[in-house]
Design a protein around this motif. Structure first.
Motif, mmCIF file in Angstrom:
data_model
loop_
_atom_site.group_PDB
_atom_site.id
_atom_site.type_symbol
_atom_site.label_atom_id
_atom_site.label_comp_id
_atom_site.label_asym_id
_atom_site.label_seq_id
_atom_site.Cartn_x
_atom_site.Cartn_y
_atom_site.Cartn_z
ATOM 1 N N UNK A 21 0.706 -1.479 0.129
ATOM 2 C CA UNK A 21 0.000 0.120 0.058
ATOM 3 C C UNK A 21 0.843 1.320 -0.038
ATOM 4 N N UNK A 22 2.007 1.113 -0.276
ATOM 5 C CA UNK A 22 2.899 2.318 -0.318
ATOM 6 C C UNK A 22 3.298 2.620 -1.847
ATOM 7 N N UNK A 23 2.701 3.747 -2.256
ATOM 8 C CA UNK A 23 2.736 3.992 -3.793
ATOM 9 C C UNK A 23 3.830 5.084 -3.964
ATOM 10 N N UNK A 24 4.604 5.126 -4.968
ATOM 11 C CA UNK A 24 5.464 6.193 -5.594
ATOM 12 C C UNK A 24 4.551 7.368 -6.216
ATOM 13 N N UNK A 25 5.193 8.506 -6.174
ATOM 14 C CA UNK A 25 4.625 9.647 -6.865
ATOM 15 C C UNK A 25 5.739 10.572 -7.225
ATOM 16 N N UNK A 26 5.392 11.263 -8.402
ATOM 17 C CA UNK A 26 6.244 12.001 -9.004
ATOM 18 C C UNK A 26 5.390 13.343 -9.292
ATOM 19 N N UNK A 27 5.974 14.262 -8.449
ATOM 20 C CA UNK A 27 5.293 15.651 -8.791
ATOM 21 C C UNK A 27 6.794 16.491 -9.472
ATOM 22 N N UNK A 28 7.068 17.033 -10.668
ATOM 23 C CA UNK A 28 7.885 17.830 -11.213
ATOM 24 C C UNK A 28 8.193 18.803 -10.395
ATOM 25 N N UNK B 211 6.641 13.947 -18.917
ATOM 26 C CA UNK B 211 6.780 12.542 -19.085
ATOM 27 C C UNK B 211 7.098 11.717 -17.908
ATOM 28 N N UNK B 212 6.697 10.650 -17.744
ATOM 29 C CA UNK B 212 6.723 9.934 -16.567
ATOM 30 C C UNK B 212 7.190 8.408 -16.830
ATOM 31 N N UNK B 213 7.970 7.795 -15.938
ATOM 32 C CA UNK B 213 8.524 6.480 -16.015
ATOM 33 C C UNK B 213 7.057 5.612 -15.871
ATOM 34 N N UNK B 214 6.885 4.453 -16.370
ATOM 35 C CA UNK B 214 5.934 3.777 -16.041
ATOM 36 C C UNK B 214 5.904 3.139 -14.637
#
Length: 348
Positions: free
Chosen positions: A214-221, A234-237
């Motif tokens: 239940x611990x998810x990755x997040x990307x906020x540029x 553009x984000x990694x899969x």
């Protein structure tokens, strides 16, 4: 008003249940844990004017409609050991304050998500800015002097944070066997039917995603990425929660609003739901002069009062449409008045 802020998702469920998660307009609170300045855990010159960002506790925000939370865990080692609070701090020098305790916030989410009538409510907990304030202990006297610069959480600190979250919310946290799950593409009805309606992300260099737990990755540029690159992100899969928002970094309502409008006008495809990206609208004003600027609550009142009218303008001018609209809107001093325009957008 034909909905209750406490369970607005349930009340308008037929309008949103078949939408992808990122096709819903989510009300979000910025620096969510700062509804009060802890009287024992604050630095010099930190006060409500420059540090407090919300008027409601996490539990009260949930009852008023907030569904996305910006949570910044903090440990003040010389005073509270490894007890965790939510905080609003400057990194260097270490100026700021702690607010609500992490345990109180998590308990509020647990109570809310399991309350009768809230069976279709979904919550995002976004943890970032994970810091601790260390100290130097003088020999013989054992007097402790706090450091002047914050330290990031270690790998062990992050693991302890995950344990804290799991011990309270474990059975309600969304999990997946697919480590590359793109949360934004999930249909709301499927999430609700899974019985696990709390999404947890951690953004920290010491964090290793564990989607099965239940611990998810997040990307906020970084701020202004889209404007600088003149293209969508553009984000990694492997990124589970793909998101962006363009922080205006200004105390001027006119400058902030113009920047957000230009983003919507120039890059409409970045705000479409099809790719699973959570597009953000940062409807907050920044106290650019930390010591002498206008208080945060004054800036927030200006921004929040203007919000409904600006959304109506965007709709009238075609800047926001059924296809092109923000996924997450961030507020300081969130109130129920901020929710009505988002309900309108969710019914498009």
């Amino acid at each position: 008003m034909d909905y209750s802020p406490e369970h607005w998702m349930s009340d308008i469920y037929e309008s949103i249940k078949n939408k992808p998660i990122n096709g819903i307009c989510w009300p979000a609170s910025h620096d969510s844990g700062m509804s009060a300045v802890n009287k024992s855990l604050h630095s010099l010159v930190a006060n409500e004017c420059n540090t407090k960002t919300q008027s409601k506790t996490i539990g009260e925000q949930l009852g008023s409609g907030v569904r996305v939370f910006d949570l910044r865990p903090f440990m003040w080692l010389s005073r509270e050991g490894k007890s965790k609070y939510l905080a609003h701090f400057n990194y260097d020098p270490a100026l700021g304050a702690c607010g609500e305790s992490l345990s109180s916030a998590l308990s509020s989410v647990l109570e809310f998500i399991n309350r009768k009538g809230n069976e279709k409510e979904v919550v995002f907990l976004q943890f970032s800015h994970c810091y601790k304030l260390g100290y130097t202990e003088m020999p013989v006297t054992n007097i402790k002097f706090d450091n002047t610069v914050l330290s990031p959480f270690s790998v062990n600190d992050i693991e302890d944070l995950k344990i804290d979250i799991s011990s309270v919310l474990g059975g309600d946290v969304y999990v997946s066997d697919n480590s590359d799950v793109n949360v934004g593409t999930l249909k709301l009805d499927d999430v609700v039917n899974s019985g696990r309606r709390v999404f947890v992300t951690i953004q920290d260099e010491s964090f290793r995603p564990d989607v099965a737990s239940g611990f998810l990755s997040i990307q906020t540029p970084k701020y202004h990425y889209i404007r600088k690159m003149n293209s969508c992100v553009s984000y990694s899969d492997s990124i589970n929660v793909k998101s962006f928002y363009q922080y205006a970094d200004t105390s001027s309502l006119e400058v902030m609003e113009e920047a957000e409008r230009k983003m919507l006008e120039k890059y409409p495809t970045c705000y479409e739901a099809g790719d699973g990206v959570f597009s953000g609208l940062s409807w907050t004003l920044t106290r650019t002069d930390w010591a002498f600027g206008e208080c945060i609550h004054v800036l927030a009142e200006k921004a929040n009062n203007a919000f409904p009218g600006k959304i109506n303008d965007y709709l009238k001018d075609g800047v926001i449409t059924k296809k092109t609209k923000p996924s997450v809107v961030w507020f300081d001093y969130y109130s129920e008045a901020c929710l009505e325009p988002l309900i309108m957008l969710n019914r498009l």
